[in-house]
Design a protein around this motif. Structure first.
Motif, mmCIF file in Angstrom:
data_model
loop_
_atom_site.group_PDB
_atom_site.id
_atom_site.type_symbol
_atom_site.label_atom_id
_atom_site.label_comp_id
_atom_site.label_asym_id
_atom_site.label_seq_id
_atom_site.Cartn_x
_atom_site.Cartn_y
_atom_site.Cartn_z
ATOM 1 N N TYR A 40 0.913 9.068 3.938
ATOM 2 C CA TYR A 40 0.542 7.745 4.418
ATOM 3 C C TYR A 40 0.008 6.918 3.257
ATOM 4 O O TYR A 40 -0.583 7.452 2.317
ATOM 5 N N GLN B 128 -2.646 3.764 2.584
ATOM 6 C CA GLN B 128 -3.690 2.953 3.198
ATOM 7 C C GLN B 128 -4.135 1.867 2.238
ATOM 8 O O GLN B 128 -4.786 2.140 1.222
ATOM 9 N N PRO C 189 -3.997 3.590 7.909
ATOM 10 C CA PRO C 189 -2.922 4.272 7.173
ATOM 11 C C PRO C 189 -1.551 3.923 7.743
ATOM 12 O O PRO C 189 -1.390 3.789 8.957
ATOM 13 N N LEU D 159 -4.715 3.703 -1.312
ATOM 14 C CA LEU D 159 -5.106 5.105 -1.146
ATOM 15 C C LEU D 159 -3.925 5.824 -0.510
ATOM 16 O O LEU D 159 -3.430 5.406 0.543
ATOM 17 N N LEU E 298 -2.585 9.102 1.300
ATOM 18 C CA LEU E 298 -3.123 10.211 2.072
ATOM 19 C C LEU E 298 -2.023 11.184 2.447
ATOM 20 O O LEU E 298 -0.923 10.782 2.828
#
Lengths: 115, 114
Positions: free
Chosen positions: B35, B37, B43, B88, B90
């Motif tokens: 994911y 984000q 996300p 970010l 993930l």
């Protein structure tokens, strides 16, 4: 077009009281719903989930309610504690190829629990 | 029991460069999802790997590619980096087949593109 909506960007609650976080969805194919908690600089942490065949699931201080006709779910935290202060994400998924598909997330609600 | 691990923690790259992010799933988990984000957003699903194949893909360009290894670990590759790729990233793993579909997330890799 957002399929999962968390319309309250933030929520402030007094310690010991109930926190209610809300989530709406538009896709009627969603059949599994989850809540995650996220602290800064960490990944989301799974809290609680509910299948569409249920309307309530409880785990300790956390309860999730699902209203399929209204396409609405909510997370209740009772009693709220300062350590619950975090961003809460609602997520939903639908069946995909015999398994469960990817998660669709809302934008999150920042919960602040004041001592 | 180790949870989902990701490396590196932080990364700074220049526009046009390529990057590889790595993920090790939770013990016993065989499905890995990635994911992205962005700041202030939830996300967004990039793709999911199962049995070393891409099983599902989100709305991301072909610059985003991945791989899953026999030990279930996974890599996310992004080519021709753009400023908008700063986010970010993930990784999440799942233990399917038990009627519960929770995904467990790692701490993420913070990518900054300058």
């Amino acid at each position: 077009d957002q399929q999962v909506k968390q319309n309250s960007p933030s929520l402030s609650v007094q310690e010991g009281r109930i926190s209610i976080l809300n989530c709406d969805y538009t896709n009627s194919m969603f059949d599994y719903f989850l809540w995650y908690k996220k602290y800064p600089a960490e990944g989301p942490t799974f809290l609680i989930s509910i299948s569409s065949i249920k309307d309530k699931n409880e785990d300790g201080r956390f309860t999730v309610f699902l209203n399929k006709s209204a396409k609405h779910l909510s997370l209740h935290i009772v009693p709220s504690q300062p350590g619950d202060s975090a961003v809460y994400f609602c997520a939903a998924s639908a069946r995909y190829g015999g398994s469960q598909g990817n998660l669709i997330f809302g934008k999150g609600t920042k919960l602040s629990v004041k001592p | 029991d180790a949870g989902v691990t990701q490396s590196p923690t932080h990364l700074i790259k220049t526009r046009g460069q390529q990057v590889t992010l790595r993920c090790s799933p939770k013990s016993g988990h065989d499905t890995v999802s990635w994911y992205q984000q962005a700041l202030g957003q939830g996300p967004q699903f990039i793709f999911q790997y199962y049995e070393e194949e891409e099983r599902q893909r989100g709305n991301f360009p072909d610059r985003f590619s991945g791989h899953q290894f026999p030990n279930y670990s996974s890599e996310l590759n992004v080519n021709a980096l753009l400023l908008g790729d700063s986010a970010l990233y993930l990784c999440a793993s799942t233990l399917p087949g038990q009627g519960r579909y929770e995904q467990y997330f790692g701490p993420g890799t913070r990518l900054t593109v300058t």
